[in-house]
Design a protein around this motif. Structure first.
Motif, PDB file in Angstrom:
ATOM      1  N   GLU A  10     -14.091 -57.761   5.784  1.00  0.00           N
ATOM      2  CA  GLU A  10     -14.706 -58.147   4.506  1.00  0.00           C
ATOM      3  C   GLU A  10     -14.664 -59.654   4.271  1.00  0.00           C
ATOM      4  OE1 GLU A  10     -13.527 -54.134   1.938  1.00  0.00           O
ATOM      5  OE2 GLU A  10     -12.358 -55.955   1.687  1.00  0.00           O
ATOM      6  N   ILE A  11     -13.825 -60.346   5.029  1.00  0.00           N
ATOM      7  CA  ILE A  11     -13.670 -61.784   4.821  1.00  0.00           C
ATOM      8  C   ILE A  11     -14.758 -62.598   5.506  1.00  0.00           C
ATOM      9  CG2 ILE A  11     -12.205 -62.385   6.798  1.00  0.00           C
ATOM     10  CD1 ILE A  11     -11.760 -63.462   3.119  1.00  0.00           C
ATOM     11  N   LEU A  18     -12.780 -70.806   4.051  1.00  0.00           N
ATOM     12  CA  LEU A  18     -11.345 -70.764   4.308  1.00  0.00           C
ATOM     13  C   LEU A  18     -10.939 -71.796   5.357  1.00  0.00           C
ATOM     14  CD1 LEU A  18     -10.697 -66.918   4.261  1.00  0.00           C
ATOM     15  CD2 LEU A  18     -10.887 -68.538   2.383  1.00  0.00           C
ATOM     16  N   ALA A  19     -11.780 -71.982   6.364  1.00  0.00           N
ATOM     17  CA  ALA A  19     -11.514 -73.008   7.376  1.00  0.00           C
ATOM     18  C   ALA A  19     -11.454 -74.386   6.723  1.00  0.00           C
ATOM     19  CB  ALA A  19     -12.591 -72.969   8.456  1.00  0.00           C
ATOM     20  N   ARG A  20     -12.398 -74.668   5.861  1.00  0.00           N
ATOM     21  CA  ARG A  20     -12.428 -75.957   5.159  1.00  0.00           C
ATOM     22  C   ARG A  20     -11.175 -76.142   4.305  1.00  0.00           C
ATOM     23  NH1 ARG A  20     -13.212 -76.535   0.198  1.00  0.00           N
ATOM     24  NH2 ARG A  20     -14.199 -74.500  -0.077  1.00  0.00           N
ATOM     25  N   LEU A  21     -10.774 -75.093   3.588  1.00  0.00           N
ATOM     26  CA  LEU A  21      -9.582 -75.165   2.742  1.00  0.00           C
ATOM     27  C   LEU A  21      -8.325 -75.451   3.566  1.00  0.00           C
ATOM     28  CD1 LEU A  21      -9.772 -72.286   0.123  1.00  0.00           C
ATOM     29  CD2 LEU A  21      -9.373 -74.703  -0.333  1.00  0.00           C
ATOM     30  N   ARG A  22      -8.170 -74.734   4.668  1.00  0.00           N
ATOM     31  CA  ARG A  22      -6.994 -74.954   5.517  1.00  0.00           C
ATOM     32  C   ARG A  22      -6.943 -76.404   6.008  1.00  0.00           C
ATOM     33  NH1 ARG A  22      -3.877 -71.631   8.555  1.00  0.00           N
ATOM     34  NH2 ARG A  22      -4.462 -72.809  10.415  1.00  0.00           N
ATOM     35  N   MET A  23      -8.077 -76.922   6.453  1.00  0.00           N
ATOM     36  CA  MET A  23      -8.091 -78.301   6.944  1.00  0.00           C
ATOM     37  C   MET A  23      -7.755 -79.295   5.831  1.00  0.00           C
ATOM     38  SD  MET A  23     -11.083 -78.524   9.835  1.00  0.00           S
ATOM     39  CE  MET A  23     -12.401 -78.347   8.671  1.00  0.00           C
ATOM     40  N   GLU A  24      -8.264 -79.048   4.639  1.00  0.00           N
ATOM     41  CA  GLU A  24      -8.033 -79.974   3.529  1.00  0.00           C
ATOM     42  C   GLU A  24      -6.583 -79.933   3.049  1.00  0.00           C
ATOM     43  OE1 GLU A  24      -9.748 -80.957  -0.961  1.00  0.00           O
ATOM     44  OE2 GLU A  24     -10.903 -79.679   0.389  1.00  0.00           O
ATOM     45  N   VAL A  25      -6.058 -78.740   2.804  1.00  0.00           N
ATOM     46  CA  VAL A  25      -4.712 -78.611   2.248  1.00  0.00           C
ATOM     47  C   VAL A  25      -3.648 -78.979   3.281  1.00  0.00           C
ATOM     48  CG1 VAL A  25      -3.036 -76.983   1.270  1.00  0.00           C
ATOM     49  CG2 VAL A  25      -5.420 -76.939   0.498  1.00  0.00           C
ATOM     50  N   ALA A  48      -9.639 -61.658  10.605  1.00  0.00           N
ATOM     51  CA  ALA A  48     -10.770 -60.843  10.153  1.00  0.00           C
ATOM     52  C   ALA A  48     -10.968 -59.617  11.041  1.00  0.00           C
ATOM     53  CB  ALA A  48     -12.046 -61.685  10.128  1.00  0.00           C
ATOM     54  N   SER A  49     -10.511 -59.678  12.291  1.00  0.00           N
ATOM     55  CA  SER A  49     -10.701 -58.549  13.196  1.00  0.00           C
ATOM     56  C   SER A  49      -9.667 -57.443  12.992  1.00  0.00           C
ATOM     57  CB  SER A  49     -10.674 -59.021  14.652  1.00  0.00           C
ATOM     58  OG  SER A  49      -9.368 -59.458  14.997  1.00  0.00           O
ATOM     59  N   SER A  50      -8.618 -57.704  12.243  1.00  0.00           N
ATOM     60  CA  SER A  50      -7.605 -56.687  11.975  1.00  0.00           C
ATOM     61  C   SER A  50      -7.966 -55.922  10.709  1.00  0.00           C
ATOM     62  CB  SER A  50      -6.223 -57.322  11.781  1.00  0.00           C
ATOM     63  OG  SER A  50      -5.330 -56.372  11.217  1.00  0.00           O
ATOM     64  N   GLU A  52      -6.143 -54.206   8.953  1.00  0.00           N
ATOM     65  CA  GLU A  52      -5.014 -54.208   8.012  1.00  0.00           C
ATOM     66  C   GLU A  52      -4.646 -55.602   7.531  1.00  0.00           C
ATOM     67  OE1 GLU A  52      -2.371 -50.361   8.919  1.00  0.00           O
ATOM     68  OE2 GLU A  52      -2.161 -51.969  10.403  1.00  0.00           O
ATOM     69  N   SER A  53      -5.434 -56.608   7.875  1.00  0.00           N
ATOM     70  CA  SER A  53      -5.150 -57.947   7.361  1.00  0.00           C
ATOM     71  C   SER A  53      -5.546 -58.020   5.894  1.00  0.00           C
ATOM     72  CB  SER A  53      -5.887 -59.011   8.170  1.00  0.00           C
ATOM     73  OG  SER A  53      -7.283 -58.871   8.007  1.00  0.00           O
ATOM     74  N   LEU A  54      -4.977 -58.988   5.207  1.00  0.00           N
ATOM     75  CA  LEU A  54      -5.231 -59.154   3.775  1.00  0.00           C
ATOM     76  C   LEU A  54      -5.594 -60.607   3.489  1.00  0.00           C
ATOM     77  CD1 LEU A  54      -4.991 -57.764   0.920  1.00  0.00           C
ATOM     78  CD2 LEU A  54      -2.749 -58.870   0.789  1.00  0.00           C
ATOM     79  N   PHE A  55      -6.566 -60.780   2.607  1.00  0.00           N
ATOM     80  CA  PHE A  55      -6.977 -62.102   2.120  1.00  0.00           C
ATOM     81  C   PHE A  55      -6.978 -62.050   0.607  1.00  0.00           C
ATOM     82  CE2 PHE A  55      -8.698 -61.584   6.280  1.00  0.00           C
ATOM     83  CZ  PHE A  55      -8.687 -62.822   6.869  1.00  0.00           C
ATOM     84  N   VAL A  56      -6.208 -62.922  -0.012  1.00  0.00           N
ATOM     85  CA  VAL A  56      -6.201 -63.042  -1.466  1.00  0.00           C
ATOM     86  C   VAL A  56      -6.904 -64.355  -1.776  1.00  0.00           C
ATOM     87  CG1 VAL A  56      -4.802 -63.043  -3.556  1.00  0.00           C
ATOM     88  CG2 VAL A  56      -3.976 -61.839  -1.508  1.00  0.00           C
ATOM     89  N   LEU A  57      -8.083 -64.257  -2.350  1.00  0.00           N
ATOM     90  CA  LEU A  57      -8.937 -65.424  -2.585  1.00  0.00           C
ATOM     91  C   LEU A  57      -8.879 -65.850  -4.044  1.00  0.00           C
ATOM     92  CD1 LEU A  57     -11.944 -63.874  -0.709  1.00  0.00           C
ATOM     93  CD2 LEU A  57     -10.626 -65.802   0.137  1.00  0.00           C
ATOM     94  N   ALA A  58      -8.775 -67.145  -4.271  1.00  0.00           N
ATOM     95  CA  ALA A  58      -8.852 -67.702  -5.621  1.00  0.00           C
ATOM     96  C   ALA A  58     -10.197 -68.417  -5.767  1.00  0.00           C
ATOM     97  CB  ALA A  58      -7.701 -68.677  -5.869  1.00  0.00           C
ATOM     98  N   PHE A  59     -10.968 -68.024  -6.766  1.00  0.00           N
ATOM     99  CA  PHE A  59     -12.288 -68.599  -7.025  1.00  0.00           C
ATOM    100  C   PHE A  59     -12.285 -69.369  -8.337  1.00  0.00           C
ATOM    101  CE2 PHE A  59     -13.481 -65.169  -4.170  1.00  0.00           C
ATOM    102  CZ  PHE A  59     -14.595 -65.646  -3.493  1.00  0.00           C
TER     103      PHE A  59
END
Length: 195
Positions: A10-11, A18-25, A48-50, A52-59
């Motif tokens: 779903e991600i 998310l790639a951009r955020l990781r690089m910036e932070v 993303a291929s798992s 059972e992985s989890l992504f908690v997104l802040a918008f």
């Protein structure tokens, strides 16, 4: 600001954000990470291929301003699993928190706490994990790029119930800001028992 929880594939539509955020932070101390979009996309695609992985997104509106990730430790790479296997821990009982990144202007409003709460609740729902953990880079106190106002997150992590396990160590290599070559960085783990 709104929080949205997604799993595995779903991600996909958010990988570039998310790639951009990781690089910036992670460019800031203590990581000082000089990232690349290609590496980040590949890294996040693993999550993303798992299923059972989890992504908690802040918008903020339509913009992704923060994310926290997690995945069963036994689905992580050998570099993450090795210290646990060697220390007698069972990776199949551990849920690993990949990262929590949030743009600076959104900090101090409870989003970081929510990131931890959502991942812990998810690990409990999966029903087979007794522990949650994450790893953090270690930099010397006198590092020349350490800002004068830098406050380590150790107290925040302790308040959330996480204990430092300096005996659980690994190394990852990346290029620091301002450097031309990658170098190995020591990383150690923090853990919490799920109840």
């Amino acid at each position: 600001m709104r929080i949205v929880v997604r799993q595995g594939p779903e991600i996909g539509p958010h990988i570039d954000d998310l790639a951009r955020l990781r690089m910036e932070v992670f460019r800031a101390f203590p990581y000082l990470y000089e990232g690349s979009l290609g590496y980040e996309q590949a890294y996040l695609s693993t999550y993303a291929s798992s299923p059972e992985s989890l992504f908690v997104l802040a918008f903020d509106g339509d913009a992704v301003v923060g994310v926290a990730t997690g995945v069963p430790m036994d689905q992580e790479t050998e570099a993450f699993k090795k210290p646990f296997v060697e220390g007698g821990w069972n990776p199949a009982r551990i849920f690993y928190f990949g990262e929590s990144v949030l743009l600076p202007r959104y900090r101090g409003h409870g989003v970081g706490v929510r990131f931890f709460d959502e991942r812990e609740a998810y690990a409990r729902r999966l029903g087979r994990f007794g522990l949650c953990c994450f790893c953090a880079v270690e930099r010397p106190a006198g590092h020349p790029l350490r800002p004068a106002d830098y406050v380590p997150l150790d107290t925040f992590w302790n308040r959330r119930g996480y204990m430092h396990h300096p005996e659980l160590r690994t190394e990852f290599s990346w290029r620091d800001v301002g450097e031309s070559e990658e170098s190995a960085k020591p990383m150690s783990f923090w853990m919490k028992e799920l109840r």
